[in-house]
Design a protein around this motif. Structure first.
Motif, short mmCIF file in Angstrom:
data_model
loop_
_atom_site.label_atom_id
_atom_site.label_comp_id
_atom_site.label_asym_id
_atom_site.label_seq_id
_atom_site.Cartn_x
_atom_site.Cartn_y
_atom_site.Cartn_z
N UNK A 184 44.55 60.05 16.49
CA UNK A 184 44.42 61.36 17.12
C UNK A 184 45.76 61.85 17.65
N UNK A 185 45.92 63.18 17.64
CA UNK A 185 47.08 63.81 18.26
C UNK A 185 46.58 64.93 19.17
N UNK A 186 46.80 64.79 20.47
CA UNK A 186 46.37 65.79 21.45
C UNK A 186 47.40 66.92 21.47
N UNK A 187 47.01 68.08 20.95
CA UNK A 187 47.91 69.22 20.83
C UNK A 187 48.31 69.78 22.19
N UNK A 188 47.46 69.58 23.19
CA UNK A 188 47.78 70.15 24.50
C UNK A 188 49.06 69.55 25.09
N UNK A 189 49.46 68.38 24.61
CA UNK A 189 50.70 67.76 25.11
C UNK A 189 51.93 68.56 24.71
N UNK A 190 51.79 69.46 23.72
CA UNK A 190 52.94 70.22 23.22
C UNK A 190 52.85 71.71 23.57
N UNK A 191 51.98 72.05 24.48
CA UNK A 191 51.81 73.46 24.85
C UNK A 191 53.10 74.01 25.45
#
Length: 208
Positions: A184-191
């Motif tokens: 998994x890659x949590x996109x919110x970490x790159x907001x």
């Protein structure tokens, strides 16, 4: 073929929504993008597919290695399922549509016009196009929308087969597909974060 993404920044319209996206996806692996609606999953996939230029950063894979499946099914309404698949097979110089037909259980639908299919049937026919591309890296945006449980399982089996043959996949989905080699890659970490403009006005904010 490995897909390597380095410090990628992505925009939606004029606003930069993601910054610093970095990952490496090896053959035989899947990467599942996680995050709430509006967090940038579709934006990232469109950038990877070359449909939206990145703001900055880089990715390693050439465009001809990538196959993108978005929300639209990519079917001509007045053509039959067989005609649609044959057309896409000719575009990608694929000789045989039979494996794609079998993988998505389309044999009973081959003579039916796309316009006469249900939403789930259209989605199955649209996803079958991926198997005709011959491209190793699949980019998939909410691929299980409109699919029932049995057809979600068929789709997951098609992904597993693709990975077993040395392909890879990046997926945006809220469903657990049970893929053995997925991470998994949590996109919110790159907001991208809001910041105060140099004017000093605390109410004047812009997206970085």
């Amino acid at each position: 073929m490995e897909l390597t993404v380095t410090d990628l920044a992505c925009r939606r319209g004029e606003a930069t929504v993601l910054r610093g996206v970095s990952f490496a996806l090896a053959p035989g692996r899947a990467l599942v993008l996680r995050g709430p609606n509006g967090s940038g999953k579709t934006t990232l996939l469109r950038t990877l597919a070359g449909l939206t230029p990145p703001v900055s950063g880089s990715l390693s894979a050439p465009p001809e290695a990538l196959a993108y499946a978005a929300h639209a099914d990519g079917l001509k309404a007045q053509l039959t399922v067989a005609e649609n698949l044959t057309f896409w097979a000719s575009v990608f110089a694929t000789d045989d549509i039979a494996p794609a037909v079998a993988a998505f259980d389309l044999s009973d639908l081959l003579a039916r016009r796309a316009a006469d299919l249900s939403a789930g049937q259209k989605r199955r026919a649209g996803l079958a196009r991926l198997m005709l591309t011959g491209r190793p890296i699949w980019l998939l945006d909410e691929p299980t929308v409109s699919l029932d449980r049995d057809n979600v399982a068929r789709f997951a089996a098609a992904i597993e087969a693709h990975l077993a043959q040395g392909g890879s996949a990046v997926l945006a989905t809220h469903i657990d597909l049970g893929l053995a080699t997925a991470s998994d890659l949590d996109i919110t970490a790159f907001a991208a974060r809001a910041r105060t403009e140099p004017s000093g006005d605390p109410f004047a904010e812009a997206v970085e």
